[in-house]
Design a protein around this motif. Structure first.
Motif, PDB file in Angstrom:
ATOM      1  N   HIS A 168      67.311   9.374 121.661  1.00  0.00           N
ATOM      2  CA  HIS A 168      67.596  10.347 122.719  1.00  0.00           C
ATOM      3  C   HIS A 168      68.360   9.743 123.887  1.00  0.00           C
ATOM      4  CE1 HIS A 168      65.421  13.463 120.582  1.00  0.00           C
ATOM      5  NE2 HIS A 168      64.647  12.460 120.188  1.00  0.00           N
ATOM      6  N   CYS A 184      70.228  18.252 119.076  1.00  0.00           N
ATOM      7  CA  CYS A 184      68.891  18.002 119.629  1.00  0.00           C
ATOM      8  C   CYS A 184      68.396  19.214 120.414  1.00  0.00           C
ATOM      9  CB  CYS A 184      68.913  16.774 120.537  1.00  0.00           C
ATOM     10  SG  CYS A 184      67.322  16.488 121.342  1.00  0.00           S
ATOM     11  N   HIS A 187      68.128  17.943 124.240  1.00  0.00           N
ATOM     12  CA  HIS A 187      69.266  17.455 125.022  1.00  0.00           C
ATOM     13  C   HIS A 187      70.620  17.883 124.498  1.00  0.00           C
ATOM     14  CE1 HIS A 187      66.042  14.274 124.778  1.00  0.00           C
ATOM     15  NE2 HIS A 187      65.923  14.727 126.004  1.00  0.00           N
ATOM     16  N   CYS A 190      72.635  14.296 122.783  1.00  0.00           N
ATOM     17  CA  CYS A 190      72.165  12.904 122.843  1.00  0.00           C
ATOM     18  C   CYS A 190      72.598  12.216 121.546  1.00  0.00           C
ATOM     19  CB  CYS A 190      70.645  12.868 123.012  1.00  0.00           C
ATOM     20  SG  CYS A 190      69.751  13.627 121.648  1.00  0.00           S
TER      21      CYS A 190
END
Ligand code: ZN
Length: 303
Positions: A168, A184, A187, A190
Motif C-alpha cells: 500500500h 485498491c 487507495h 497504491c
C-alpha cells in the motif's frame, strides 16, 4: 531421542493460511515432511474445520505435534498484548474479518501456536534455506493476487505497530501513459492497486499468462516494481530483495526491473550496481515452499 527403547520424534505443524488456500504440513523439521494437505479458503467455519480435522487425524497417524506455526494472510494482529492477538482483522476477504485464527487452532489442537504474516513466514523460509541464507537484511516481496512483503533487519523480522504493508505504498503514476485508476479499494492507485495480478487483468482485459513478452503491460509492470525496489532500498537498506508470487513467474520481468532500477536509482546506493544487481534483486529459491518452511521454523522456535 530414545525413551524406554522407543524412538520419539518431535513433530511440528505448519499452516500457510492464504487468501485462496490453506496449506498444512506435519513434519519433523522444515525439510522432513510427513504429510501435507491443502484446503480452499471458503468460510472460516469450513476451512478451519478441515484444517483442524487434518491436524487431529494426522496426529493419530504420525504421533502428537508439539507446536504449530501459522503464517497467515492479513492484515493480522501480531501484538501479543492485544485482545485480538492472532486474529485476521480488517481483511476485504469476504467473511474473514475478525477471525480468531490462532486462538481457534490453539484451542482445538491444545498445542502452543506461533503466529505471523504469510510474507514474514515466507521470508523466514527463504532466510533458513532459500535465497537469503547469507544475509540478515533483506525484503521478501510477493506479487500476486495482492502485494505484500516480509522485511528482515539485522536478522529480525520487522513488525512494529502492526506489520509493514509494502503493497500500500503510494506510487508516482503518469496518468497520460497509464490512466488506470487502480485496483485498491482503500487507495486506488497504491502499489498493489497498480501492480497486483488482478490490476494487470483489469487494466489490459487479459490475464498476464495470456500476454506475450512484447506486450506493453510488462514494461509498465517492471517500472512499478522497480520504483518499489528503489523505495524499499531507500527505507530498509537491504542487502537483497527477493521478488516472488505468481506475477514474477514472468521471469523476463527481472531484466526489465534491473534496467529500470539502475536508471531510477541514479547511482545513489553504493551497495547496488550493474555488476551485482542480479544478486541484489532475485527470485525466491524455495519455489512455493517458503511459507511452509517458515511456518515450521516458527513452530520449532517455540520449543
Ligand atoms: Zn492500497
Amino acid at each position: 531421542m530414545e525413551v524406554q527403547g522407543k524412538a520419539v520424534t518431535t513433530l511440528l505443524g505448519g499452516l500457510e493460511a492464504g487468501g485462496t488456500k490453506f496449506n498444512c504440513a506435519i513434519a519433523a523439521g522444515p525439510n522432513e515432511i510427513r504429510e501435507r494437505a491443502s484446503f480452499p479458503t471458503t468460510t472460516p467455519e469450513k476451512t478451519l474445520g478441515q484444517v483442524i480435522e487434518f491436524f487431529q487425524a494426522g496426529a493419530q497417524r504420525h504421533g502428537p505435534m508439539s507446536a504449530l506455526g501459522i503464517a497467515s494472510f492479513g492484515p493480522v494482529d501480531l501484538n501479543p498484548h492485544s485482545k485480538q492477538y492472532g486474529y485476521i482483522t480488517t481483511t476485504p476477504k469476504s467473511g474473514w474479518s475478525n477471525t480468531n485464527l490462532a486462538g481457534q487452532l490453539k484451542e482445538a489442537l491444545s498445542i502452543p501456536v506461533a503466529f505471523d504474516t504469510d510474507v514474514n513466514g515466507a521470508a523466514l523460509g527463504e532466510h533458513l534455506c532459500g535465497a537469503a541464507t547469507d544475509v540478515k537484511n533483506f525484503v521478501y516481496v510477493t506479487i500476486g493476487t495482492g502485494i505484500g512483503a516480509g522485511v528482515m533487519v539485522d536478522g529480525k523480522l520487522v513488525n512494529g505497530a502492526m506489520h509493514p504493508e509494502i503493497g500500500h505504498m503510494l506510487m508516482p503514476q503518469d496518468r497520460q501513459r497509464d490512466p488506470y485508476p487502480g485496483h485498491c479499494p482503500f487507495h486506488g492507485n497504491c502499489l498493489e492497486g497498480l501492480a497486483c495480478g488482478p490490476a494487470i487483468k483489469d487494466r489490459w482485459g487479459l490475464r498476464g499468462q495470456s500476454m506475450d513478452n512484447k506486450h506493453p503491460a510488462w514494461d509498465l509492470q517492471a517500472e512499478y516494481l522497480a520504483i518499489m525496489c528503489v523505495n524499499l532500498t531507500s527505507c530498509y537498506s537491504p542487502e537483497r530483495i527477493i521478488l516472488g508470487g505468481g506475477v514474477m513467474e514472468q521471469t523476463h520481468l527481472f531484466e526489465r526491473i534491473y534496467h529500470k532500477f539502475l536508471s531510477l536509482a541514479g547511482g545513489y546506493f553504493p551497495q547496488v550496481s550493474r555488476h551485482n544487481i542480479r544478486s541484489f534483486i532475485v527470485p525466491p529459491k524455495l519455489a512455493g515452499r517458503s511459507g511452509e518452511v517458515g511456518s515450521l521454523r516458527m513452530a520449532q522456535a517455540l520449543l
